[in-house]
Design a protein around this motif. Structure first.
Motif, short mmCIF file in Angstrom:
data_model
loop_
_atom_site.label_atom_id
_atom_site.label_comp_id
_atom_site.label_asym_id
_atom_site.label_seq_id
_atom_site.Cartn_x
_atom_site.Cartn_y
_atom_site.Cartn_z
N GLY A 106 0.81 -1.23 0.00
CA GLY A 106 0.00 0.00 0.00
C GLY A 106 0.83 1.27 0.00
O GLY A 106 0.34 2.34 0.34
N HIS A 107 2.11 1.15 -0.38
CA HIS A 107 2.96 2.34 -0.47
C HIS A 107 2.96 2.86 -1.92
O HIS A 107 2.78 2.08 -2.85
N GLN A 108 3.22 4.14 -2.06
CA GLN A 108 3.33 4.71 -3.40
C GLN A 108 4.67 4.30 -4.00
O GLN A 108 5.72 4.64 -3.45
N PRO A 109 4.70 3.54 -5.11
CA PRO A 109 6.00 3.21 -5.72
C PRO A 109 6.77 4.47 -6.11
O PRO A 109 6.17 5.52 -6.34
N GLU A 110 8.09 4.34 -6.17
CA GLU A 110 8.92 5.53 -6.43
C GLU A 110 8.88 5.98 -7.89
O GLU A 110 9.34 7.06 -8.22
N ILE A 111 8.40 5.12 -8.78
CA ILE A 111 8.23 5.55 -10.18
C ILE A 111 6.75 5.37 -10.55
O ILE A 111 6.02 4.66 -9.87
N ASP A 112 6.37 5.99 -11.66
CA ASP A 112 4.99 5.86 -12.13
C ASP A 112 4.74 4.42 -12.59
O ASP A 112 5.48 3.90 -13.43
N VAL A 113 3.73 3.77 -12.02
CA VAL A 113 3.44 2.38 -12.41
C VAL A 113 2.04 2.27 -13.00
O VAL A 113 1.56 1.17 -13.25
N SER A 114 1.43 3.41 -13.26
CA SER A 114 0.02 3.40 -13.69
C SER A 114 -0.15 2.67 -15.03
O SER A 114 -1.22 2.15 -15.31
N ASP A 115 0.91 2.64 -15.85
CA ASP A 115 0.77 2.00 -17.16
C ASP A 115 1.51 0.65 -17.22
O ASP A 115 1.83 0.16 -18.30
N LEU A 116 1.81 0.07 -16.06
CA LEU A 116 2.50 -1.22 -16.08
C LEU A 116 1.55 -2.40 -15.84
O LEU A 116 1.87 -3.54 -16.15
N SER A 117 0.36 -2.14 -15.29
CA SER A 117 -0.53 -3.25 -14.96
C SER A 117 -1.28 -3.72 -16.20
O SER A 117 -1.23 -3.09 -17.26
N ILE A 118 -2.01 -4.83 -16.03
CA ILE A 118 -2.73 -5.41 -17.17
C ILE A 118 -3.83 -4.48 -17.67
O ILE A 118 -4.28 -4.61 -18.82
N SER A 119 -4.23 -3.51 -16.85
CA SER A 119 -5.33 -2.63 -17.27
C SER A 119 -4.96 -1.82 -18.51
O SER A 119 -5.84 -1.30 -19.19
N ARG A 120 -3.65 -1.72 -18.85
CA ARG A 120 -3.30 -0.94 -20.04
C ARG A 120 -3.83 -1.61 -21.32
O ARG A 120 -3.96 -0.95 -22.35
N TYR A 121 -4.11 -2.90 -21.27
CA TYR A 121 -4.63 -3.58 -22.47
C TYR A 121 -6.13 -3.41 -22.62
O TYR A 121 -6.68 -3.77 -23.65
N ALA A 122 -6.77 -2.90 -21.57
CA ALA A 122 -8.22 -2.76 -21.64
C ALA A 122 -8.62 -1.58 -22.52
O ALA A 122 -9.70 -1.54 -23.08
N ALA A 123 -7.70 -0.63 -22.69
CA ALA A 123 -8.03 0.60 -23.44
C ALA A 123 -8.24 0.29 -24.91
O ALA A 123 -7.63 -0.61 -25.45
#
Ligand SMILES: Cc1cc2nc3c(=O)[nH]c(=O)nc-3n(C[C@H](O)[C@H](O)[C@H](O)COP(=O)(O)OP(=O)(O)OC[C@H]3O[C@@H](n4cnc5c(N)ncnc54)[C@H](O)[C@@H]3O)c2cc1C
Length: 418
Positions: free
Chosen positions: A401-418
């Motif tokens: 539940g910590h904020q990762p030190e780099i942007d990870v918003s586009d690393l999860s599988i949800s990027r394929y849903a777009a």
């Protein structure tokens, strides 16, 4: 929290280390009798932060046709009636535009650079020995045409602030003295001084020991058969030894991850791309490589370990088939014989193959997937070791539940849903 990690490759064990250090109860399951006995076993040995780029890029479709027509070329396709293979291939082609390349490259560089920073920390730990070297890598060009084509790569390196040098043949020999014995001409090289090398299997074993010291348990010879769920939660993992339960579940089973999560209704676009390597005992140190030399003609990387040379390459698209095809050894032997002819004893070489877990956009899939307590970390493709430390650290932060030190918003599988 109790966290169950499925897979003791370089990705699963590195995540286990960070999670155990964060104070969680960590259990790692693997079907093999030890860590790093599948794809993380025999890779080419490069920690190539500077080369983190997707396969898919402008010009690749044409290059692929050329490679397919070459005898002993770097790409082999064994066409099959596997719809996953064709869908994955089409998705890869869709990522060959300039725009997609720039986006995918920026994600990979972000993760690779972060991994580099984590590796600096890990290297300081006593017990983390892996025959590592910090002497840069060399992409060697045999023809002027190859050298003329590096302008695009150089622009990208400049854009991302990656240190590089373009060397003439003299400069190549200065960096890699063994090249003075090469039996083929070469015209120059692109050197990435900040890349490192080493044995990924030794690294994974060492990280496993450190994770175990931090309290993680490793259950080997344990095959994952399926996943139990209730509503939006994973409730257990079925194995050949019974049900394993935890609070959080991480799937890091490399190329086998999509097969497991398909049963959960998760469509993960990871496909296996087979690669081969040989490991050769050194017979004459003076003419052996000192680091990695990537032979652009065969797309084969030759890396120096302490008393051995690892030579790896080839992309064979053949599904989950792990047959060791003897003729695929040809380009590996030839590249070593051409560049470092007296360095090692090829008659004593061991031969290996492994399946790279590849996404069509080159970027791994790290983060939560569909269920509230299910996480994926896979799809690291050609540079899984290079990106392992950053991936492990990010996954740990997400689960804690910590904020990762780099942007990870586009690393999860949800990027394929777009
Ligand atoms: C020829 C070649 C050269 C390469 N060169 C480099 C390089 O120079 N640098 C670099 O950074 N990367 C390189 N790579 C890529 C890198 O090796 C991979 O990306 C990385 O090893 C993937 O790690 P992983 O942990 O995801 O997969 P794996 O190492 O395959 O780990 C997955 C684990 O899951 C386990 N598993 C699978 N299914 C089950 C099941 N049902 N039950 C229980 N356990 C299961 C397996 O036993 C395995 O231990 C290369 C790859 C190849 C093939």
């Amino acid at each position: 929290m109790k966290i169950l990690i499925l897979g003791a490759g370089v990705i699963g064990t590195t995540a286990a280390y960070y999670l155990a250090k964060a104070g969680h109860e960590v259990v790692v399951l693997d079907r093999q009798p030890g860590p790093a006995l599948e794809t993380s076993f025999g890779n080419a040995g490069e920690l190539s932060y500077g080369y983190a780029s997707p396969w898919a890029g402008p010009g690749i479709p044409l290059k692929a046709i050329k490679w397919l027509l070459m005898t002993d070329g770097p790409l082999v396709i064994r066409p099959m009636l596997d719809p996953r293979m064709w869908l994955w291939g089409m998705s890869l082609l869709a990522n060959c535009t300039k725009r997609a390349y720039a986006l995918n490259k920026s994600r990979m560089v972000r993760l690779a650079e972060y991994s580099n920073a984590q590796m600096v920390e890990l290297r300081r730990l006593p017990g983390l020995a892996f025959e590592g070297r910090e002497r840069g890598t060399l992409q060697l060009f045999r023809t002027q045409q190859q050298l003329d084509h590096i302008h695009g790569d150089v622009e990208v390196l400049k854009q991302y602030g990656v240190a590089f040098e373009v060397l003439d043949p003299k400069g190549c020999v200065a960096a890699e003295p063994g090249l003075a014995t090469a039996t083929v001409p070469f015209v120059g090289a692109l050197r990435l001084p900040d890349d490192d090398t080493g044995d990924c299997k030794l690294f994974t074993e060492a990280v496993t020991r450190l994770a175990a010291e931090a309290g993680a348990a490793f259950y080997y010879d344990t095959t994952v058969l399926g996943v139990e769920t209730t509503g939006g939660l994973v409730t257990g993992v079925r194995t050949n030894h019974g049900l394993e339960v935890a609070d959080e579940y991480v799937v890091a089973m490399g190329s086998y991850t999509p097969l497991l999560v398909a049963s959960l209704g998760i469509d993960l676009p990871v496909y296996p791309i087979k690669g081969y390597s040989i490991t050769v005992p050194i017979t004459d140190e003076a003419v052996a490589p000192v680091s990695t030399v990537m032979d652009e003609t065969y797309k084969v990387a030759t890396t120096r370990f302490d008393n051995r040379i690892r030579v790896g390459g080839t992309a064979e698209i053949a599904g989950w088939d792990t047959t060791l095809r003897p003729h695929r050894r040809g380009p590996l032997d030839r590249s070593l014989r051409d560049l470092f002819p007296r360095a090692g004893d090829l008659s004593k070489a061991s031969f290996w193959c492994g399946l790279r877990p590849m996404t069509p956009d080159g970027t791994p899939v790290i983060g939560k997937a569909k269920y509230r307590n299910l996480y994926l970390s896979t799809g690291h493709g050609t540079l899984g070791w290079t990106m392992a430390a950053g991936s492990g650290r990010i996954l740990c932060d997400i689960i804690c539940g910590h904020q990762p030190e780099i942007d990870v918003s586009d690393l999860s599988i949800s990027r394929y849903a777009a």
